[in-house]
Design a protein around this motif. Sequence first.
Motif, PDB file in Angstrom:
ATOM      1  N   ILE A  87      25.268  -6.787 -16.858  1.00 24.30           N
ATOM      2  CA  ILE A  87      24.991  -8.097 -16.800  1.00 24.30           C
ATOM      3  C   ILE A  87      24.689  -9.031 -17.893  1.00 24.30           C
ATOM      4  CG2 ILE A  87      22.243  -7.786 -16.916  1.00 24.30           C
ATOM      5  CD1 ILE A  87      22.251  -9.990 -14.449  1.00 24.30           C
ATOM      6  N   ASP A  88      25.370 -10.350 -17.980  1.00 27.47           N
ATOM      7  CA  ASP A  88      25.470 -11.248 -19.050  1.00 27.47           C
ATOM      8  C   ASP A  88      24.967 -12.430 -18.340  1.00 27.47           C
ATOM      9  OD1 ASP A  88      25.508 -12.993 -21.099  1.00 27.47           O
ATOM     10  OD2 ASP A  88      27.763 -12.772 -20.983  1.00 27.47           O
ATOM     11  N   ALA A  89      23.613 -12.687 -18.262  1.00 26.61           N
ATOM     12  CA  ALA A  89      23.267 -13.827 -17.582  1.00 26.61           C
ATOM     13  C   ALA A  89      22.168 -14.818 -18.415  1.00 26.61           C
ATOM     14  CB  ALA A  89      22.336 -13.328 -16.381  1.00 26.61           C
TER      15      ALA A  89
ATOM     16  N   PHE B 124      15.415 -16.363 -12.985  1.00 24.60           N
ATOM     17  CA  PHE B 124      16.664 -16.955 -12.818  1.00 24.60           C
ATOM     18  C   PHE B 124      17.682 -16.061 -13.110  1.00 24.60           C
ATOM     19  CE2 PHE B 124      13.743 -20.241 -14.620  1.00 24.60           C
ATOM     20  CZ  PHE B 124      13.671 -20.976 -13.556  1.00 24.60           C
ATOM     21  N   ASP B 125      19.022 -16.070 -12.592  1.00 24.40           N
ATOM     22  CA  ASP B 125      20.142 -15.199 -12.953  1.00 24.40           C
ATOM     23  C   ASP B 125      19.753 -13.831 -12.578  1.00 24.40           C
ATOM     24  OD1 ASP B 125      20.988 -17.577 -13.657  1.00 24.40           O
ATOM     25  OD2 ASP B 125      21.436 -17.193 -15.449  1.00 24.40           O
TER      26      ASP B 125
ATOM     27  N   PHE C 197      24.196 -12.209  -6.026  1.00 19.47           N
ATOM     28  CA  PHE C 197      23.840 -12.519  -7.297  1.00 19.47           C
ATOM     29  C   PHE C 197      23.254 -13.903  -6.999  1.00 19.47           C
ATOM     30  CE2 PHE C 197      24.613 -15.010 -11.191  1.00 19.47           C
ATOM     31  CZ  PHE C 197      24.046 -14.279 -12.213  1.00 19.47           C
ATOM     32  N   ASN C 198      22.220 -14.350  -7.791  1.00 18.36           N
ATOM     33  CA  ASN C 198      21.830 -15.636  -7.699  1.00 18.36           C
ATOM     34  C   ASN C 198      21.355 -16.288  -9.067  1.00 18.36           C
ATOM     35  OD1 ASN C 198      20.315 -18.057  -6.879  1.00 18.36           O
ATOM     36  ND2 ASN C 198      18.947 -17.128  -5.306  1.00 18.36           N
TER      37      ASN C 198
ATOM     38  N   THR D  57      28.868 -14.787 -18.440  1.00 14.62           N
ATOM     39  CA  THR D  57      29.884 -14.122 -17.936  1.00 14.62           C
ATOM     40  C   THR D  57      29.256 -13.514 -16.388  1.00 14.62           C
ATOM     41  OG1 THR D  57      30.705 -12.986 -19.694  1.00 14.62           O
ATOM     42  CG2 THR D  57      31.345 -11.993 -17.760  1.00 14.62           C
ATOM     43  N   GLY D  58      28.327 -13.117 -16.175  1.00 13.23           N
ATOM     44  CA  GLY D  58      27.497 -12.621 -14.941  1.00 13.23           C
ATOM     45  C   GLY D  58      27.273 -11.357 -14.634  1.00 13.23           C
ATOM     46  N   TRP D  59      27.213 -10.775 -13.429  1.00 14.94           N
ATOM     47  CA  TRP D  59      26.799  -9.630 -13.257  1.00 14.94           C
ATOM     48  C   TRP D  59      28.117  -8.792 -12.627  1.00 14.94           C
ATOM     49  CZ3 TRP D  59      24.114  -7.949  -8.153  1.00 14.94           C
ATOM     50  CH2 TRP D  59      23.336  -6.476  -8.264  1.00 14.94           C
ATOM     51  N   PHE D  60      28.317  -7.536 -12.997  1.00 17.88           N
ATOM     52  CA  PHE D  60      29.089  -6.583 -12.387  1.00 17.88           C
ATOM     53  C   PHE D  60      28.612  -5.332 -12.246  1.00 17.88           C
ATOM     54  CE2 PHE D  60      31.027  -9.460 -15.468  1.00 17.88           C
ATOM     55  CZ  PHE D  60      32.286 -10.001 -14.846  1.00 17.88           C
ATOM     56  N   VAL D  61      29.037  -4.659 -11.159  1.00 17.31           N
ATOM     57  CA  VAL D  61      28.709  -3.427 -10.445  1.00 17.31           C
ATOM     58  C   VAL D  61      29.896  -2.539 -10.198  1.00 17.31           C
ATOM     59  CG1 VAL D  61      27.973  -2.326  -8.296  1.00 17.31           C
ATOM     60  CG2 VAL D  61      26.913  -4.622  -9.151  1.00 17.31           C
ATOM     61  N   ASP D  62      29.626  -1.455 -10.631  1.00 14.87           N
ATOM     62  CA  ASP D  62      30.737  -0.585 -10.859  1.00 14.87           C
ATOM     63  C   ASP D  62      30.385   0.965 -10.066  1.00 14.87           C
ATOM     64  OD1 ASP D  62      33.305   0.442 -11.009  1.00 14.87           O
ATOM     65  OD2 ASP D  62      33.251   0.662 -13.114  1.00 14.87           O
ATOM     66  N   LYS D  63      31.265   1.820  -9.597  1.00 13.86           N
ATOM     67  CA  LYS D  63      31.176   3.157  -9.325  1.00 13.86           C
ATOM     68  C   LYS D  63      29.878   3.441  -8.342  1.00 13.86           C
ATOM     69  CE  LYS D  63      33.279   4.689 -13.577  1.00 13.86           C
ATOM     70  NZ  LYS D  63      33.102   5.364 -14.917  1.00 13.86           N
ATOM     71  N   LEU D  64      29.736   2.705  -7.235  1.00 15.93           N
ATOM     72  CA  LEU D  64      28.753   2.867  -6.479  1.00 15.93           C
ATOM     73  C   LEU D  64      29.054   4.167  -5.708  1.00 15.93           C
ATOM     74  CD1 LEU D  64      26.541   2.029  -4.413  1.00 15.93           C
ATOM     75  CD2 LEU D  64      28.072   0.977  -3.044  1.00 15.93           C
ATOM     76  N   ARG D  65      28.110   5.006  -5.569  1.00 16.38           N
ATOM     77  CA  ARG D  65      28.087   6.480  -4.808  1.00 16.38           C
ATOM     78  C   ARG D  65      26.659   6.503  -3.993  1.00 16.38           C
ATOM     79  NH1 ARG D  65      32.564   6.053  -6.847  1.00 16.38           N
ATOM     80  NH2 ARG D  65      33.644   7.434  -7.904  1.00 16.38           N
TER      81      ARG D  65
END
Length: 134
Positions: free
Chosen positions: A28-30, A40-41, A110-111, A121-129
């Motif tokens: 996250i970059d918020a 916030f963010d 995301f809010n 940049t926002g929020w990124f999610v990866d490799k959900l298991r």
Amino acid sequence: ANAGTATYGKTIDAAGYKTLTAVYWSWIDAEPYAGNTANFDRGFVQVSMDNYKGCCGATYNCGNLSNQCNTSNTNTWIAPRLAADQKHWRKVQINLNKYAGKKFQLRFRFNSGDGQHNNTTGWFVDKLRLYGTK
């Protein structure tokens, strides 16, 4: 303000499982803040058995943290966002035992919470298991 969701397109069937854990990586970059309780963010992970009935939607601002949406059929977890988490990948685990043996949907929301300081940049999610035991 900016808001959005990413919903896994299929219903997850955890029939036959006794335990269940979601694991994902978060980056996250918020909006900067001082402390660990900024309103916030924020990123949210939501699991629902009724298509998020009564919860805020994908395209409008959901307000502050008091509007997370925890109902009898939906649970919301706030994605970790400590100062040390900014711009670093972090492994996150969520206990989903309440949903073991059931069918449910999962989404990431995301809010930004307001219209200020939204040039990050926002929020990124990866490799959900999902892991479980039978």
